[in-house]
Every structure is written in C-alpha cells, then in structure tokens.
Motif scaffolding. Structure first.
Motif, short mmCIF file in Angstrom:
data_model
loop_
_atom_site.label_atom_id
_atom_site.label_comp_id
_atom_site.label_asym_id
_atom_site.label_seq_id
_atom_site.Cartn_x
_atom_site.Cartn_y
_atom_site.Cartn_z
N GLN A 250 7.67 -7.96 -7.87
CA GLN A 250 6.62 -7.57 -8.79
C GLN A 250 5.27 -7.74 -7.92
O GLN A 250 4.49 -6.97 -8.06
CB GLN A 250 6.67 -8.19 -9.97
N ALA A 251 4.88 -8.94 -7.54
CA ALA A 251 3.61 -9.45 -6.80
C ALA A 251 3.42 -8.47 -5.52
O ALA A 251 2.26 -7.93 -5.70
CB ALA A 251 3.91 -10.68 -6.49
N VAL A 252 4.11 -8.09 -4.88
CA VAL A 252 4.07 -7.12 -3.69
C VAL A 252 3.52 -5.72 -4.45
O VAL A 252 2.56 -5.33 -3.89
CB VAL A 252 5.01 -7.14 -2.69
N TRP A 253 4.31 -5.22 -5.12
CA TRP A 253 4.12 -3.92 -5.89
C TRP A 253 2.52 -3.96 -6.38
O TRP A 253 1.66 -3.12 -6.27
CB TRP A 253 4.92 -3.41 -6.98
N LEU A 254 2.15 -5.02 -7.28
CA LEU A 254 0.95 -5.23 -7.82
C LEU A 254 -0.17 -5.29 -6.83
O LEU A 254 -1.25 -4.77 -6.91
CB LEU A 254 1.09 -6.37 -8.77
N ARG A 255 0.16 -6.04 -5.71
CA ARG A 255 -0.86 -6.20 -4.59
C ARG A 255 -1.17 -5.04 -4.07
O ARG A 255 -2.28 -4.80 -3.71
CB ARG A 255 -0.34 -7.30 -3.86
N ASN A 256 -0.16 -4.36 -3.90
CA ASN A 256 -0.31 -2.92 -3.37
C ASN A 256 -1.13 -1.84 -3.98
O ASN A 256 -2.05 -1.18 -3.59
CB ASN A 256 0.89 -2.45 -2.47
N LEU A 257 -0.83 -1.94 -5.32
CA LEU A 257 -1.42 -1.06 -6.14
C LEU A 257 -2.89 -1.40 -6.40
O LEU A 257 -3.80 -0.49 -6.34
CB LEU A 257 -0.85 -1.19 -7.63
N LEU A 258 -3.32 -2.74 -6.27
CA LEU A 258 -4.70 -3.22 -6.40
C LEU A 258 -5.52 -2.88 -5.07
O LEU A 258 -6.56 -2.51 -5.04
CB LEU A 258 -5.05 -4.62 -6.64
N ILE A 259 -4.84 -2.79 -3.95
CA ILE A 259 -5.51 -2.67 -2.69
C ILE A 259 -5.67 -0.83 -2.56
O ILE A 259 -6.69 -0.45 -2.18
CB ILE A 259 -4.52 -2.85 -1.50
N GLN A 260 -4.75 -0.15 -3.28
CA GLN A 260 -5.01 1.22 -3.21
C GLN A 260 -5.92 1.66 -4.20
O GLN A 260 -6.87 2.45 -3.98
CB GLN A 260 -3.72 2.08 -3.96
N ILE A 261 -6.12 0.99 -5.34
CA ILE A 261 -7.34 1.37 -6.19
C ILE A 261 -8.56 0.75 -5.80
O ILE A 261 -9.56 1.55 -5.81
CB ILE A 261 -7.02 0.56 -7.81
N THR A 262 -8.62 -0.51 -5.34
CA THR A 262 -9.94 -0.81 -4.99
C THR A 262 -10.46 -0.82 -3.48
O THR A 262 -11.51 -0.94 -3.21
CB THR A 262 -9.84 -2.43 -5.35
N GLY A 263 -9.28 -0.78 -2.81
CA GLY A 263 -9.58 -0.77 -1.05
C GLY A 263 -10.02 -2.00 -0.68
O GLY A 263 -10.19 -2.07 0.40
N VAL A 264 -9.77 -2.88 -1.41
CA VAL A 264 -10.04 -4.23 -1.16
C VAL A 264 -8.90 -5.19 -0.79
O VAL A 264 -7.93 -5.37 -1.80
CB VAL A 264 -10.96 -5.19 -2.25
N THR A 265 -8.62 -5.56 0.42
CA THR A 265 -7.48 -6.81 0.61
C THR A 265 -7.69 -7.84 0.56
O THR A 265 -8.64 -8.66 1.25
CB THR A 265 -6.80 -6.47 2.11
#
Length: 128
Positions: free
Chosen positions: A28-43
């Motif tokens: 779940q964490a990896v999925w949410l992390r990747n979603l946030l990266i796609q939305i914000t562009g910030v890693t």
C-alpha cells in the motif's frame, strides 16, 4: 486503501504474522508513494513502516533466504525488494507506542485513551 479482511495465509509465529502484515503495508505504501510522485512530481525519501517485532524487521532487511523464511509464500518477500530499492525503511517501535494496536486489539480503558491520544483523537464529550 485500508480494508479489514481475513488473512489468506496462516502464520506459524508472531514473527511471520508481523512480516506478512509489514509486506501488506509495504504494498500500500509503495502504491501511495508512486501516486504522490505522479501527482506532485516530487520524490521524497523512503516510506517508514514501524514494526514492533525485531525478528520480523531482521527478516525484512535480510535479502538472504534461510531456514526461518523458506516456508513463507514468496509474495510476502516483496518487502525485501522494497527495502533493497530504498522505497521502504523498516524501523522498530515498542509495543507501548504502536499506534495501530488501538485499531486491532482489545485493551483497557487507560491504555485505549493513551493510544487514542497518540493518534491525536480527542474525546468531544469532555470538551463540550
């Protein structure tokens, strides 16, 4: 993303149960992390998963398969890959400070109120 369901696999020890739960959290964490990266562009840095079982942490951090883990279904070893890639960091938290326990275990009123306070939840009846 949170859902309560019956586990599909039987754990033979508390270490295995914690390891399997940590793997589910990692998915779940990896999925949410990747979603946030796609939305914000910030890693950001790795997602931290707190586990209250030191053996499960050792199992997650050790990429070598051995006697303790050979019978655990291969899908539960996903967390090892995530730790190796730097997406997940597994840290120890004592059972007294494990905030998730209030959602999964029966506990005395005093302990419940302590855990509730750690989550930042307030009793509105006392404040009204």
């Amino acid at each position: 993303t949170w859902v309560s369901q019956k586990q599909r696999c039987v754990a033979l020890s508390s270490c295995e149960a914690e390891f399997m739960a940590a793997t589910a959290a990692a998915c779940q964490a990896v999925w949410l992390r990747n979603l946030l990266i796609q939305i914000t562009g910030v890693t950001h840095g790795p997602v931290i998963i707190y586990v209250d079982n030191k053996s499960a942490i050792d199992l997650a951090k050790n990429p070598v398969f051995h006697g303790r883990s050979k019978h655990i279904d291969i899908r539960y070893h996903f967390i090892r890959e995530c730790v190796g890639r730097g997406e997940i960091e597994v840290k120890y938290v004592s059972s007294n400070e494990q905030r998730a326990d209030v959602l999964t275990k029966a506990m005395a009123t005093v302990k419940f109120e302590q855990m509730r306070a750690l989550l930042g939840i307030q009793n509105l009846q006392k404040h009204a």
